[in-house]
Design an enzyme around this catalytic site. Structure first.
Site, short mmCIF file in Angstrom:
data_model
loop_
_atom_site.label_atom_id
_atom_site.label_comp_id
_atom_site.label_asym_id
_atom_site.label_seq_id
_atom_site.Cartn_x
_atom_site.Cartn_y
_atom_site.Cartn_z
N HIS A 186 -17.73 35.07 56.13
CA HIS A 186 -17.70 36.32 55.36
C HIS A 186 -18.26 37.51 56.13
CE1 HIS A 186 -16.84 34.66 51.28
NE2 HIS A 186 -17.38 33.57 51.81
N LYS A 231 -22.15 49.66 46.30
CA LYS A 231 -22.14 48.48 47.17
C LYS A 231 -23.54 48.34 47.74
CE LYS A 231 -18.78 50.61 49.48
NZ LYS A 231 -17.81 49.53 49.38
N ARG A 232 -23.83 47.25 48.43
CA ARG A 232 -25.15 47.15 49.04
C ARG A 232 -25.36 48.29 50.02
NH1 ARG A 232 -28.52 42.53 47.93
NH2 ARG A 232 -29.78 43.32 49.64
N LYS A 285 -21.90 50.20 56.20
CA LYS A 285 -21.09 50.70 55.08
C LYS A 285 -21.09 52.23 55.03
CE LYS A 285 -21.98 46.56 52.26
NZ LYS A 285 -20.70 45.95 51.88
N THR A 337 -14.63 43.81 48.00
CA THR A 337 -13.94 43.40 46.77
C THR A 337 -14.07 44.51 45.73
OG1 THR A 337 -15.97 42.17 46.31
CG2 THR A 337 -14.05 40.89 46.98
N LYS A 368 -11.38 46.18 42.85
CA LYS A 368 -11.69 46.45 41.44
C LYS A 368 -11.37 47.90 41.08
CE LYS A 368 -15.27 43.01 41.91
NZ LYS A 368 -16.64 42.79 42.39
#
Ligand code: NBG
Length: 856
Positions: A401, A592-593, A598, A702, A706
């Site tokens: 992952h 998100k984290r 990111k 993910t 969504k």
């Protein structure tokens, strides 16, 4: 290691709880009963599917289960009674499903091994699976109670960090909905992911006491407890046949107690099981020491054992070499394998194990299961190494992952030897054989052997769990096309060269039950009105919505849906955090984290630039699209830069929100403690989804799926599953920006100098200067110095390099948003074309291409 439980010498099999061994691992297959009572034939009947039937059950649970009358009951009593009522409706299905799985004709099943399951609330999902929503609402109303109030009482089980744990939850939902015989194995953390609060804008973590008010969804089965050994040493001996063998003499052990959870399929009469393990001391406490008055010492062993499942490690993507974490990992896989094997019928030939089970390794966390199965086959069943390996290497598949090298787990050899000496021996043997194989295939290529070895010497001796997994796995998969390709071409390139057929891709997916039907009932109704029922378990059918993108009535209904969802979200925020959401803004969301790759900081640079342009008069309010920026993000408690970024987001937000010159056209909100429950309220209300990681760093994502499936448009880089989303929805319905992965690589090779970008772009310079000036920290120019320096002199993920492209693309977002017809058309097409991202599709690929398992 202290020997807590075994003070009677060191027998090969140390005693567990005092008493009979059968207490530890109870008999699974009951005796043959002689049945005369007809009731035994259908052991449970579902309660009656009517308002009255439901109300009766509810009172039964409230009065007989909780032991209170309605008049004297608390909301918690009512919630527990309601949960148990709904549970009762699932019970017959659960027993029947188990019966099918463990019938004479045993099917092959999947055991999903995952250290994390980020389940979200259970009540609504159970109501949906049983189609009891309306009935429950009416039944409660007839008692003067509100379903909404009781629903809000549930604390979500946050037994995961982020994407990886939520993916596991989506997968088991799909497997149940597809009637695939599955058991999910994991850890019942007493404290899940920390509850995030903000104090002066900084993240402060509170323990997640999710079990404090009782948990109606779990079924403890202490009689099926399993003993797990640790520590000690190994010794050689010669068995009766003259074969030299090794045996493990452990020095301490704990008990694993299973807690079963129902995993209901959607309206299909099927319920799988999720079995989470909790650690307990083998010996509750030392009575003699207790009686002597040393209370702390008397319970030391108990505390030590129970620490193993006390708390979820709050790291996301970056593991820490913590002994306790390795204990957790071994603990849960040892329990799970033991548990699975105990379900096999008496005398089962273990050579046929691969016909019965596929163990799916969710990342490297459960990889110690490989030497554990080897150990059982070698030491307990006395198979020889080749036979044991033949079996083991056909029982496991591995999902990777990540792409960040620092996220690939390694365990120091010394730690492994101390905690699991026999496993270390087995790993050594697997590695010796594997290195031999590499030498045979690539004679003279010692560098290759070193690169591939399961045990690395650099920077110190450690076991590379991803290598171990790859060597043992039937299939190794990445979680999006780009990710799988980068795994093959970079991260595991030597392995892909050796075993090309082993590598595959399964792009992630999400469950439409939770993230469309439950989270967005208005959209679900719109869809069903347009294309009829059936799409919820066949999401590709959303394609039939395409023509509706051209239908003005449908577009209008879509916009009304978004507006209503925003109002709902606003109410939730006000209740939850006292945050007031302005009306009529575009909702621009990055949830998100918190991680540098990111690039929440890139999002901030956009916000600060907008702000700067407004206050310096470069643009007027009339020229811009009013936006509310929503952040949701937890930072790992030890991740300094991530926590500083949280502080900066809050500081920028506080300044902008209080600035009357701008706050009617821009707002920044950051509700604390983003979790599944908040996501379910936020995502249906969103207009714009921010997926802005550096290309080549986000394995899949993910959240991106969504949002798209709820009709938000994406601004994103060519990364993870964004690539596939864009291909499916069409480039005109996706805002792409930034460098591609090869461009990132090229820039890194050339030498990336962030300050060059700072110097050459006046907007960027102004934004960074504004932060550095103290404008968001009451004039204190030093407040965010480490962050500013980091951006200017390091910027590991090249936010500055993508800034210009990001801002230019945000301008296109504004342009399109100004044309609501065009925007809505695109949003509808996003929904229509993203059916591929159902986790049902992902599970179908796993069952057919990886596991070879049939639905029942
Ligand atoms: C995460 C990735 C995400 C991905 C999820 C689920 C870890 C280690 N990895 O990109 O960062 O969507 O896994 O596959 O949490």
């Amino acid at each position: 290691m202290t020997n807590f439980v075994d003070d009677s010498g060191t027998p090969a099999v140390p005693p567990a709880i005092p008493g009979d061994e059968a207490q530890v691992l109870g008999d699974r297959i009951g005796p043959e009963f002689t049945v005369t009572n007809p009731l035994a034939k259908s052991p449970v009947q579902s309660p009656v599917h009517t308002v009255d039937g439901f109300a009766k059950q509810f009172f039964q649970e409230l009065n007989m289960g909780q032991g209170v009358s309605l008049a004297r009951s608390t909301v918690n009593d009512q919630y527990l009674a309601l949960a148990r009522t709904v549970r009762n409706y699932l019970m017959a299905r659960w027993l029947e499903s188990n019966h099918r799985i463990f019938s004479a004709n045993r099917p092959k099943m999947v055991a999903y091994l995952s250290a994390e399951y980020l389940l979200g609330r259970q009540l609504d999902n159970a109501l949906l699976a049983t189609d009891l929503g309306k009935i429950a609402e009416e039944a409660l109303a007839s008692c003067g109670l509100s379903l909404d109030t009781l629903r809000a009482q549930e604390v979500e089980p946050g037994l995961g960090n982020g994407g990886l744990g939520r993916l596991a939850a989506c997968f088991i939902d799909s497997l149940a909905t597809m009637r695939v015989p599955t058991i999910g194995y994991g850890i019942r953390y007493e404290y899940g992911i920390f509850r995030q609060t903000f104090v002066d804008g900084a993240q402060v973590e509170q323990p997640d006491t999710w079990l404090a008010l009782g948990n109606p969804w779990e079924f403890p089965h202490p009689e099926h407890s399993v003993r797990v050994d640790f520590g000690g040493h190994t010794e050689k001996y010669t068995d009766e046949d003259g074969v030299e063998r090794s045996r493990w003499i452990p020095s301490w052990n704990v008990i694993g107690v299973p807690y079963n959870y129902m995993v209901p399929g959607y309206a299909n009469g099927w319920v799988n099981t999720l079995r989470l393990w909790s650690a307990q001391a083998t010996k509750a406490f030392d009575l003699a020491i207790f009686n002597s008055g040393d209370y702390a010492e008397a319970v030391r062993a108990q505390t030590f054992a129970e620490n193993i499942t006390k708390v979820l490690y709050p790291e996301d993507s970056t593991p820490q070499g913590k002994e306790l974490r390795l204990q957790q990992q071994y603990f849960f896989v040892a329990c799970s394998i033991r548990d699975f094997l105990s379900h096999l019928e008496e005398g089962f030939d273990l050579h046929r194990l691969p016909e019965r089970i596929a163990f799916q390794l969710n990342d490297t966390h459960p990889v110690i299961a490989i030497p554990e199965l080897m150990r059982i086959l070698l030491d307990e069943h006395k198979l020889d190494f080749d036979e044991a390996w033949e079996i083991t290497s056909h029982c496991f598949d591995y999902t990777c992952h990540t792409l960040l090298p620092e996220a690939l787990e390694t365990w120091p050899v010394e730690l492994m030897t101390n905690l699991l000496p026999r496993h270390m021996e087995i790993i050594d043997e697997i590695n010796a054989r594997f290195c031999g194989l590499v030498r045979d295939r690539f004679p003279g290529d010692e560098m290759r052997v070193r690169r591939m070895s399961i045990i690395t010497d650099y920077p110190s001796r450690a076991v590379r769990m991803a290598h171990l997994a790859t060597v043992a796995a039937g299939k190794v998969n990445g979680v999006a096309e780009l990710h799988s390709q980068l795994l093959r071409d970079k991260v595991l390139v030597d392995f892909a060269e050796l075993w090309p057929e082993r590598f595959t891709n399964v792009t992630n997916g999400i469950t439409p039950r939770r993230f469309i039907r439950l989270a967005n009932p208005r959209l679900s109704t719109l869809i069903t009105d347009a294309i009829g029922v059936g799409w919820l378990t066949d999401l590709e059918r959303l394609r039939e919505l395409e023509p509706f993108a051209e239908d003005e009535d449908f577009r209008m209904a879509f916009r009304e849906m978004k507006t209503a969802n925003k109002q709902d979200f606003s109410k939730v925020l006000q209740r939850r955090d006292g945050i007031i959401l302005p009306q009529g803004h575009m909702l621009d969301c990055m949830v998100k984290r918190l991680h540098e790759y990111k690039r929440q900081s890139l999002k901030l640079l956009h916000i600060v630039t907008m702000y700067n342009r407004l206050i310096t008069g470069q643009v007027s309010k009339e020229e811009i699209t009013p936006r509310t920026f929503v952040f949701g993000a937890k930072a790992a408690p030890g991740y300094y830069m991530a926590k500083e970024t949280i502080r900066l987001i809050n500081a920028v937000g506080a300044t902008i929100n209080a600035d009357d010159r701008v706050n009617d056209v821009m707002r920044v909100i950051f509700p604390p403690n983003y979790n599944v429950t908040l996501a379910e309220h936020l995502i249906p209300a969103a207009d714009l989804s921010e997926q802005i990681s550096q290309a080549g760093k986000e394995a899949s994502g993910t959240g991106n799926m969504k949002f798209a499936l709820n009709g938000a448009l994406t601004i994103g880089t060519d990364d993870g599953a964004n690539v596939e989303i864009r291909r499916l929805v069409g480039q005109e319905n996706f805002f792409l920006f930034g460098m591609t992965e090869p461009e990132v690589e090229a820039l890194a090779t050339k030498g990336y100098v962030p300050s060059e970008f700072y110097e050459s772009n006046p907007d960027l310079k102004a934004a960074i200067d504004l932060i550095a000036s103290g404008a968001f920290s009451g004039g204190d120019a030093s407040a965010f110095e480490p962050l500013v320096s980091n951006l200017l002199y390091e910027d590991r993920f090249m936010a500055l390099a993508d800034y210009e492209s990001y801002l230019a693309t945000q301008a296109k977002v504004d342009q399109m948003y100004a044309d609501q017809v065009a925007w809505t058309r695109s949003a509808i097409l996003n929904i229509a074309r993203c059916g591929y991202f159902s986790s049902d599709r992902a599970m179908h690929e796993y069952t057919t291409q990886i596991w070879g398992i049939q639905a029942l």
